[in-house]
Design a protein around this motif. Structure first.
Motif, short mmCIF file in Angstrom:
data_model
loop_
_atom_site.label_atom_id
_atom_site.label_comp_id
_atom_site.label_asym_id
_atom_site.label_seq_id
_atom_site.Cartn_x
_atom_site.Cartn_y
_atom_site.Cartn_z
N THR A 50 4.22 -31.93 12.36
CA THR A 50 5.45 -32.10 11.59
C THR A 50 6.67 -31.64 12.39
N VAL A 51 7.66 -32.52 12.44
CA VAL A 51 8.94 -32.21 13.07
C VAL A 51 9.93 -31.68 12.04
N ALA A 52 9.97 -32.34 10.90
CA ALA A 52 10.86 -31.93 9.80
C ALA A 52 10.21 -32.33 8.49
N THR A 53 10.34 -31.48 7.48
CA THR A 53 9.79 -31.80 6.16
C THR A 53 10.68 -31.13 5.12
N ASN A 54 11.22 -31.91 4.23
CA ASN A 54 12.33 -31.46 3.41
C ASN A 54 11.89 -30.98 2.02
N ILE A 55 12.65 -30.04 1.47
CA ILE A 55 12.49 -29.66 0.07
C ILE A 55 13.28 -30.65 -0.77
N CYS A 56 12.63 -31.21 -1.79
CA CYS A 56 13.22 -32.27 -2.61
C CYS A 56 13.37 -31.79 -4.05
N GLY A 57 14.37 -32.35 -4.74
CA GLY A 57 14.53 -32.06 -6.15
C GLY A 57 13.30 -32.42 -6.96
N SER A 58 12.57 -33.44 -6.52
CA SER A 58 11.33 -33.81 -7.22
C SER A 58 10.28 -32.70 -7.08
N ASP A 59 10.26 -32.02 -5.93
CA ASP A 59 9.38 -30.86 -5.78
C ASP A 59 9.78 -29.77 -6.77
N GLN A 60 11.08 -29.61 -6.97
CA GLN A 60 11.56 -28.55 -7.86
C GLN A 60 11.08 -28.74 -9.29
N HIS A 61 10.97 -30.00 -9.74
CA HIS A 61 10.44 -30.23 -11.08
C HIS A 61 9.05 -29.60 -11.21
N MET A 62 8.22 -29.77 -10.19
CA MET A 62 6.88 -29.16 -10.23
C MET A 62 6.96 -27.65 -10.18
N VAL A 63 7.79 -27.15 -9.27
CA VAL A 63 7.86 -25.71 -9.06
C VAL A 63 8.41 -25.01 -10.30
N ARG A 64 9.24 -25.67 -11.06
CA ARG A 64 9.75 -25.08 -12.31
C ARG A 64 8.70 -25.08 -13.41
N GLY A 65 7.55 -25.71 -13.16
CA GLY A 65 6.52 -25.79 -14.18
C GLY A 65 6.74 -26.92 -15.16
N ARG A 66 7.50 -27.93 -14.74
CA ARG A 66 7.84 -29.03 -15.64
C ARG A 66 6.92 -30.24 -15.47
N THR A 67 5.81 -30.05 -14.78
CA THR A 67 4.80 -31.10 -14.65
C THR A 67 3.43 -30.45 -14.83
N THR A 68 2.40 -31.25 -14.69
CA THR A 68 1.02 -30.74 -14.81
C THR A 68 0.41 -30.41 -13.45
N ALA A 69 1.26 -30.11 -12.46
CA ALA A 69 0.77 -29.77 -11.12
C ALA A 69 -0.17 -28.56 -11.18
N PRO A 70 -1.32 -28.63 -10.49
CA PRO A 70 -2.26 -27.51 -10.48
C PRO A 70 -1.87 -26.46 -9.44
N PRO A 71 -2.31 -25.21 -9.61
CA PRO A 71 -2.05 -24.18 -8.59
C PRO A 71 -2.65 -24.59 -7.24
N ASN A 72 -1.96 -24.20 -6.18
CA ASN A 72 -2.35 -24.43 -4.78
C ASN A 72 -2.17 -25.88 -4.33
N LEU A 73 -1.49 -26.70 -5.14
CA LEU A 73 -1.13 -28.04 -4.67
C LEU A 73 -0.17 -27.91 -3.49
N VAL A 74 -0.55 -28.50 -2.35
CA VAL A 74 0.32 -28.46 -1.17
C VAL A 74 1.45 -29.46 -1.37
N LEU A 75 2.68 -28.97 -1.21
CA LEU A 75 3.87 -29.76 -1.51
C LEU A 75 4.35 -30.54 -0.29
N GLY A 76 5.28 -31.46 -0.55
CA GLY A 76 6.00 -32.09 0.55
C GLY A 76 5.75 -33.56 0.73
N HIS A 77 6.75 -34.39 0.37
CA HIS A 77 6.62 -35.84 0.55
C HIS A 77 7.71 -36.40 1.46
N GLU A 78 8.57 -35.54 1.99
CA GLU A 78 9.62 -35.99 2.92
C GLU A 78 9.24 -35.51 4.32
N ILE A 79 8.68 -36.41 5.12
CA ILE A 79 8.00 -36.01 6.35
C ILE A 79 8.50 -36.83 7.54
#
Length: 403
Positions: A50-79
């Motif tokens: 990985t050269v760069a991988t960004n924090i996204c507002g869509s990640d924040q929805h999960m991190v705020r607990g606003r989705t059904t994301a399970p613990p230890n889900l590895v984040l990051g879709h901007e690669i």
């Protein structure tokens, strides 16, 4: 075996940097991986450093607990990354290539992919069309906020930069090609932005600022950005946008002060399902943005809706919102003959053209979204600052490529 560290969702409000396995050319079981995908061979894939991988507002929805994301889900879709290994079936991508990775994973073989609808590929997520790295209910492909990441269907998915040295000179700009720049551009295009348009963008986060940048690139006459965050509104003004302070109430009057009329030709929703009402101290009211855009968009106009809406929101304000059911004034949209475009941006529809605009100095997207590189270890701090409203696009730097 090469080590691999990654950013993982732990619980509402908390992420950690953890040790994970180095990728192999097989999708292994793990947090969020669809059982039907476990053991799936990925000989058509590559492993990126990985050269760069960004924090996204869509990640924040999960991190705020606003989705059904399970613990230890590895984040990051901007690669963005450099190829270090290729699967046996990869023909054109080579070790050493520097590439952007569209956040939506697509097979390149199904009907939707062949129709350029790569955001709703039929073959990568057993539950429904469409997939992404490191995201809940998207098939379980491991996220890219890590030292190394597996990218499937590499010949199809990867956008190779034509000149590595030239690309590294503009790497923060090019890092925006994986998601927010094409997503903002898609919002503007589907809203019908063109030469001479007046445009309202709801939300001055990174996607909203990318949509505003895109509207300028498409020839808009006036771009107005609305938000409640002073710092983010100042960032929008820094590259020529007009702004609306939504703590002062409904944007209609402020739009009229700018344009002389209380409506715009085109509108973009870059907020999504965690929208709030208007005015100081406004509470969450998830249909606010969509209803407002219908109200202020001229008859016959269009709404581009790249903002995320979900079918499962544990933190929704009522039972309907928890299922993604919002109280929309659809009658307003019908009466005004408005068009709506929702869903994932099909990144490959736009990313090469936007790459060329960056490489040829037609746009400065990293400056406009205030991109800032931070070490992988500082990801928890970046998430916290972003969640607190920082007018910054945080770019993680796992392997020291970025200055």
């Amino acid at each position: 075996m090469t080590g691999n560290k990654a950013v993982a969702y732990k619980e509402a409000g908390k992420v950690e940097v953890i040790d994970i396995d180095y990728p192999t050319f097989e999708l292994k079981d793990g947090p969020g991986v669809n059982p039907a995908n476990v053991g799936r061979p990925v000989n058509h894939g590559v492993i990126l450093k990985t050269v760069a991988t960004n924090i996204c507002g869509s990640d924040q929805h999960m991190v705020r607990g606003r989705t059904t994301a399970p613990p230890n889900l590895v984040l990051g879709h901007e690669i963005t990354g450099e190829v270090v290994e290729v699967g046996r079936d990869v023909e054109f991508i080579k070790v050493g290539d520097l590439c952007s990775v569209p956040f939506n994973i697509a097979c390149g073989r199904c009907r939707n992919c062949k129709e350029r609808k790569t955001g709703i590929c039929l073959n990568v997520n057993p539950d429904r069309p469409g997939s992404a790295y490191g995201y809940v209910d998207m098939g379980g492909w491991v996220g890219g906020q890590a030292n190394y990441v597996l990218v499937p269907y590499a010949d199809w998915n990867l956008l190779k930069f034509p000149d590595k040295d030239r690309a590294m000179e503009k790497i923060l700009d090019l890092a925006m090609l994986s998601d927010i720049f094409p997503t903002g551009f898609h919002g503007a295009v589907t809203a019908g932005v063109g030469v001479g348009s007046t445009v309202y963008v709801a939300g001055a986060g990174p996607v909203g600022l990318a949509a505003a940048t895109s509207a300028h690139l498409l020839g808009a006459a006036v771009v107005i950005v609305g938000d409640m965050n002073d710092g983010r509104l100042a960032q929008a003004r820094s590259f020529g946008c007009e702004t609306v302070d939504l703590t002062q109430g409904d944007p209609k009057d402020q739009i009229e002060q700018i344009l002389g009329v209380p409506e715009v030709d085109c509108a973009v929703d870059a907020v999504g399902f965690e929208a709030r009402g208007h005015g100081k101290g406004a509470q969450e009211a998830p249909a606010t943005v969509l209803n407002t855009l219908m109200d202020i968009t001229a008859a016959g106009g269009a709404l581009g809706i790249p903002g995320l809406y979900v079918t499962g929101d544990p933190g929704g304000i009522d039972e309907a919102a928890k299922k993604g059911s919002l109280s929309l004034s659809l009658g307003t949209g019908w009466a005004k003959s408005l068009s709506f475009t929702t869903g994932q941006c099909p990144v490959m529809k736009y990313n090469r053209q936007l790459m060329m605009a960056i490489l040829n100095d037609r746009v400065n997207i990293a400056k406009n979204v205030n991109a800032k590189a931070i070490p992988l270890e500082e990801a928890p701090k970046g998430y916290a600052e972003f969640d607190a409203g920082a007018a910054t696009k945080y770019v993680l730097n796992p392997n020291g490529y970025l200055s």
